[in-house]
Design a protein around this motif. Structure first.
Motif, PDB file in Angstrom:
ATOM      1  N   ALA A 130       0.829  -1.204   0.000  1.00 28.21           N
ATOM      2  CA  ALA A 130       0.000   0.000   0.000  1.00 28.21           C
ATOM      3  C   ALA A 130       0.866   1.258   0.000  1.00 28.21           C
ATOM      4  N   ALA A 131       1.917   1.275   0.835  1.00 27.15           N
ATOM      5  CA  ALA A 131       2.819   2.429   0.869  1.00 27.15           C
ATOM      6  C   ALA A 131       3.550   2.590  -0.463  1.00 27.15           C
ATOM      7  N   CYS A 132       3.965   1.479  -1.041  1.00 21.75           N
ATOM      8  CA  CYS A 132       4.632   1.535  -2.346  1.00 21.75           C
ATOM      9  C   CYS A 132       3.697   2.114  -3.397  1.00 21.75           C
ATOM     10  N   PHE A 133       2.434   1.734  -3.363  1.00 22.38           N
ATOM     11  CA  PHE A 133       1.457   2.217  -4.337  1.00 22.38           C
ATOM     12  C   PHE A 133       1.253   3.722  -4.196  1.00 22.38           C
ATOM     13  N   VAL A 134       1.046   4.196  -2.973  1.00 30.03           N
ATOM     14  CA  VAL A 134       0.773   5.619  -2.759  1.00 30.03           C
ATOM     15  C   VAL A 134       1.996   6.471  -3.083  1.00 30.03           C
ATOM     16  N   VAL A 135       3.169   6.039  -2.628  1.00 33.94           N
ATOM     17  CA  VAL A 135       4.391   6.815  -2.884  1.00 33.94           C
ATOM     18  C   VAL A 135       4.682   6.882  -4.381  1.00 33.94           C
ATOM     19  N   SER A 136       4.449   5.803  -5.095  1.00 35.26           N
ATOM     20  CA  SER A 136       4.712   5.792  -6.533  1.00 35.26           C
ATOM     21  C   SER A 136       3.778   6.737  -7.272  1.00 35.26           C
ATOM     22  N   ILE A 137       2.481   6.704  -6.935  1.00 36.33           N
ATOM     23  CA  ILE A 137       1.520   7.578  -7.618  1.00 36.33           C
ATOM     24  C   ILE A 137       1.822   9.048  -7.335  1.00 36.33           C
ATOM     25  N   PHE A 138       2.042   9.362  -6.057  1.00 31.83           N
ATOM     26  CA  PHE A 138       2.282  10.769  -5.718  1.00 31.83           C
ATOM     27  C   PHE A 138       3.648  11.224  -6.222  1.00 31.83           C
ATOM     28  N   GLY A 139       4.612  10.306  -6.299  1.00 34.92           N
ATOM     29  CA  GLY A 139       5.912  10.662  -6.857  1.00 34.92           C
ATOM     30  C   GLY A 139       5.807  11.019  -8.331  1.00 34.92           C
ATOM     31  N   ILE A 140       5.027  10.246  -9.086  1.00 30.08           N
ATOM     32  CA  ILE A 140       4.819  10.574 -10.501  1.00 30.08           C
ATOM     33  C   ILE A 140       4.092  11.908 -10.636  1.00 30.08           C
ATOM     34  N   PHE A 141       3.109  12.158  -9.766  1.00 29.93           N
ATOM     35  CA  PHE A 141       2.375  13.414  -9.810  1.00 29.93           C
ATOM     36  C   PHE A 141       3.288  14.604  -9.535  1.00 29.93           C
ATOM     37  N   LEU A 142       4.105  14.521  -8.493  1.00 30.28           N
ATOM     38  CA  LEU A 142       5.001  15.634  -8.172  1.00 30.28           C
ATOM     39  C   LEU A 142       6.040  15.862  -9.258  1.00 30.28           C
ATOM     40  N   GLU A 143       6.526  14.771  -9.835  1.00 28.20           N
ATOM     41  CA  GLU A 143       7.572  14.906 -10.849  1.00 28.20           C
ATOM     42  C   GLU A 143       7.031  15.540 -12.128  1.00 28.20           C
ATOM     43  N   THR A 144       5.820  15.201 -12.510  1.00 24.81           N
ATOM     44  CA  THR A 144       5.268  15.698 -13.772  1.00 24.81           C
ATOM     45  C   THR A 144       4.577  17.052 -13.631  1.00 24.81           C
ATOM     46  N   LYS A 145       3.876  17.302 -12.522  1.00 24.80           N
ATOM     47  CA  LYS A 145       3.083  18.517 -12.378  1.00 24.80           C
ATOM     48  C   LYS A 145       3.776  19.631 -11.593  1.00 24.80           C
ATOM     49  N   VAL A 146       4.838  19.277 -10.846  1.00 27.64           N
ATOM     50  CA  VAL A 146       5.506  20.293 -10.024  1.00 27.64           C
ATOM     51  C   VAL A 146       6.968  20.440 -10.424  1.00 27.64           C
ATOM     52  N   ASN A 147       7.721  19.379 -10.249  1.00 27.19           N
ATOM     53  CA  ASN A 147       9.167  19.487 -10.477  1.00 27.19           C
ATOM     54  C   ASN A 147       9.493  19.772 -11.940  1.00 27.19           C
ATOM     55  N   VAL A 167      -6.910  10.975 -13.020  1.00 23.43           N
ATOM     56  CA  VAL A 167      -7.611  11.992 -12.240  1.00 23.43           C
ATOM     57  C   VAL A 167      -6.640  13.047 -11.711  1.00 23.43           C
ATOM     58  N   LEU A 168      -5.508  12.612 -11.168  1.00 25.61           N
ATOM     59  CA  LEU A 168      -4.571  13.554 -10.543  1.00 25.61           C
ATOM     60  C   LEU A 168      -3.936  14.483 -11.564  1.00 25.61           C
ATOM     61  N   LEU A 169      -3.616  13.965 -12.714  1.00 27.25           N
ATOM     62  CA  LEU A 169      -2.932  14.796 -13.705  1.00 27.25           C
ATOM     63  C   LEU A 169      -3.837  15.835 -14.330  1.00 27.25           C
ATOM     64  N   GLN A 170      -5.121  15.782 -14.046  1.00 22.84           N
ATOM     65  CA  GLN A 170      -6.041  16.798 -14.546  1.00 22.84           C
ATOM     66  C   GLN A 170      -6.071  18.048 -13.679  1.00 22.84           C
ATOM     67  N   PHE A 171      -5.458  17.972 -12.484  1.00 20.55           N
ATOM     68  CA  PHE A 171      -5.424  19.152 -11.624  1.00 20.55           C
ATOM     69  C   PHE A 171      -4.481  20.188 -12.211  1.00 20.55           C
ATOM     70  N   ASP A 172      -4.907  21.417 -12.169  1.00 22.55           N
ATOM     71  CA  ASP A 172      -4.081  22.530 -12.645  1.00 22.55           C
ATOM     72  C   ASP A 172      -3.322  23.110 -11.463  1.00 22.55           C
ATOM     73  N   MET A 173      -2.003  22.906 -11.456  1.00 23.33           N
ATOM     74  CA  MET A 173      -1.156  23.354 -10.349  1.00 23.33           C
ATOM     75  C   MET A 173      -0.574  24.740 -10.574  1.00 23.33           C
ATOM     76  N   THR A 174      -0.851  25.360 -11.701  1.00 23.88           N
ATOM     77  CA  THR A 174      -0.222  26.657 -11.998  1.00 23.88           C
ATOM     78  C   THR A 174      -0.658  27.742 -11.021  1.00 23.88           C
ATOM     79  N   ALA A 175      -1.932  27.752 -10.631  1.00 24.51           N
ATOM     80  CA  ALA A 175      -2.404  28.792  -9.704  1.00 24.51           C
ATOM     81  C   ALA A 175      -1.766  28.625  -8.326  1.00 24.51           C
ATOM     82  N   ILE A 176      -1.649  27.399  -7.872  1.00 23.02           N
ATOM     83  CA  ILE A 176      -1.002  27.168  -6.565  1.00 23.02           C
ATOM     84  C   ILE A 176       0.456  27.541  -6.602  1.00 23.02           C
TER      85      ILE A 176
END
Length: 474
Positions: free
Chosen positions: A328-345, A457-466
């Motif tokens: 479960a931890a591996c699943f959550v960390v992997s998903i959020f890691g991909i999200f941070l890498e693509t939408k933030v970093n 679902v996660l990649l549809q969030f627009d992080m530019t305003a934040i």
């Protein structure tokens, strides 16, 4: 490699000190298993209650950094507390039972190898392949890099107090990975025992391939009716006289026979010829391979297979529950890691050192946990395949109908019962996480499918305003 992992497990309090000794100092064995969790809880509560020595409470940590760090820290707390409680539950008893059963299995295997002449008088050391050493070296290198990166960044931020945030960041994932390493070791031992009995089954299969049923060969010309020169009547009379002259009773019987009518004498002569035609089967030649055979190992091998399967059930009962929080931890960390890498970093890389640190920490530990999870799934699949291979070899032996099976119904009945029993066993047991999912390659497909759904679902969030509000974008 295994010894290094065991020492590290004992040092951080994941397994008892004298885990293979039933009678030892209880306080000394479980001291580290109590001290280390207390240190972790002190660090975790100190950061969250006192609001010090934590990244979320630094001015340089923005809202994205704060959210990411809190998720990573609380998820690690869930992982570490769960595996620690499960480790305290019958942990030492498991090690004692496992080693006792394994010693009994090895003793029977060595006896069967001597019967099958596979040892040639001396024990051979287990030689691991290059892939085995490369895998362990790769895993240790990944862990060393992850720990080095985290400790370096934390030391640059908190100085000599870096151990406190380190205990709540990378330490829980390190502990969970080491527990899975213990699971990997025990499953590899079980898989190796399956391989050894498969070699013994294969030896019987090879003998059945080259060894046929014994055939009785009758030489009709020399053994059935011996084609000898018939003696003349004068030679018969001389031989009879020589034989019966020494015995008065036989001489009287001869005179009585001569006094009988001619038809009765012919019947007696024909009966004598029939007696000569009777073949002595004890003198028949038996053509069979008289070399050493190992079918006598079959009853022991069937029992060994059942014992190894029972050992698999016990191992899965011990480590299966600990796989659930880790996966479960591996699943959550992997998903959020991909999200941070693509939408933030990918957008604001280099603008905030702490945000880059948290993002890279997600990526590093997602890769590390995925490697460990893959090795767990791979070895569980190998153990299941080796157990199935035993039944396939036995079924192949039955199809060849070797001599020992035809001459003794006991072997046929045992082999038939073994194959039928394994069909039921295959549906009953498989390495799993307390029944929630099977530990095989199908789990990879399931997690990738679920991760894809969440990422859509996660990649549809627009992080530019934040990011713009945090001053990271203009």
């Amino acid at each position: 490699m295994i010894q290094v992992m065991n020492w590290l497990s004992m040092a951080i309090g994941l397994i008892p000190l004298n885990r293979q000794q039933s009678k030892s100092n209880f306080v000394l064995d479980y001291a580290m298993m109590v001290i280390v969790p207390c240190l972790y809880l002190a660090s975790y509560l100190g950061i969250n209650l006192m609001e010090s020595f934590g990244l979320p409470f630094l001015d340089a940590c923005n809202s994205v950094c704060r959210l990411s760090n809190n998720l990573f820290m609380h998820l690690g707390a869930f992982l570490y507390v769960t595996i620690t409680l499960l480790s305290l539950y019958r942990r030492k008893q498991f090690f004692v039972d496992f080693e006792t059963r394994l010693a009994e299995i090895d003793e029977v295997i060595q006896k069967c190898r001597r019967v099958a002449e596979l040892d040639k008088g001396r024990a051979q050391a287990v030689k691991h392949s290059v892939a085995y050493h490369f895998t362990w070296l790769f895993v240790f290198s990944v862990f060393i890099f992850a720990l080095y990166y985290d400790s370096k960044e934390l030391y640059a931020t908190f100085g000599e107090y870096a151990i406190i945030p380190f205990m709540v960041s990378s330490f829980p994932y390190l502990a969970g990975s080491i527990i899975q390493g213990e699971f990997i070791y025990h499953v590899s031992v079980i898989s190796n025992r399956f391989e050894q009995i498969n070699k013994l089954f294969e030896k019987i299969n090879q003998e059945a391939r080259h060894r046929h049923a014994p055939l009785t060969v009758f030489d009709i010309e020399s053994e059935g009716k011996k084609q000898e020169r018939k003696p003349t009547p004068a030679e018969k009379a001389a031989a009879t006289k020589a034989i019966y002259s020494t015995d008065p009773k036989l001489a009287d019987e001869l005179k009585a026979q001569k006094a009988l009518p001619a038809n009765q004498q012919s019947e007696l002569n024909s009966s004598d010829e029939e007696d000569e035609d009777i073949f002595d089967y004890n003198e028949g030649m038996m053509e069979e391979n008289t070399g050493t055979t190992s079918e006598a190992n079959l009853p022991d091998l069937f029992k060994l297979h059942d014992k190894i399967l029972a050992l698999s059930v016990m191992t899965n009962g011990e480590f299966g529950p600990q796989c659930v929080p880790y996966m479960a931890a591996c699943f959550v960390v992997s998903i959020f890691g991909i999200f941070l890498e693509t939408k933030v970093n990918f957008i604001v890389s280099g603008k905030s050192r702490l945000l880059d640190y948290v993002t890279y920490l997600y990526v590093i530990w997602s890769f590390t946990t995925m490697v460990v999870a893959y090795i767990v799934l791979r070895l569980c699949c190998n153990a299941n395949n080796h157990s199935k291979q035993s039944a396939m070899i036995v079924h192949e032996i039955m199809q060849k109908k070797p001599a020992f099976m035809l001459s003794n119904d006991l072997f046929y009945n045992k082999m038939k019962s073994f194959t039928l029993q394994f069909l039921h066993w295959e549906g009953y047991f498989q390495f799993n996480g307390i029944g929630l999912f099977a530990l095989d390659y199908t789990f990879i497909f399931s997690t990738v499918s679920a991760a894809t759904s969440y990422l859509i679902v996660l990649l549809q969030f627009d992080m530019t305003a934040i990011l713009r509000n945090e001053g990271l974008m203009t």
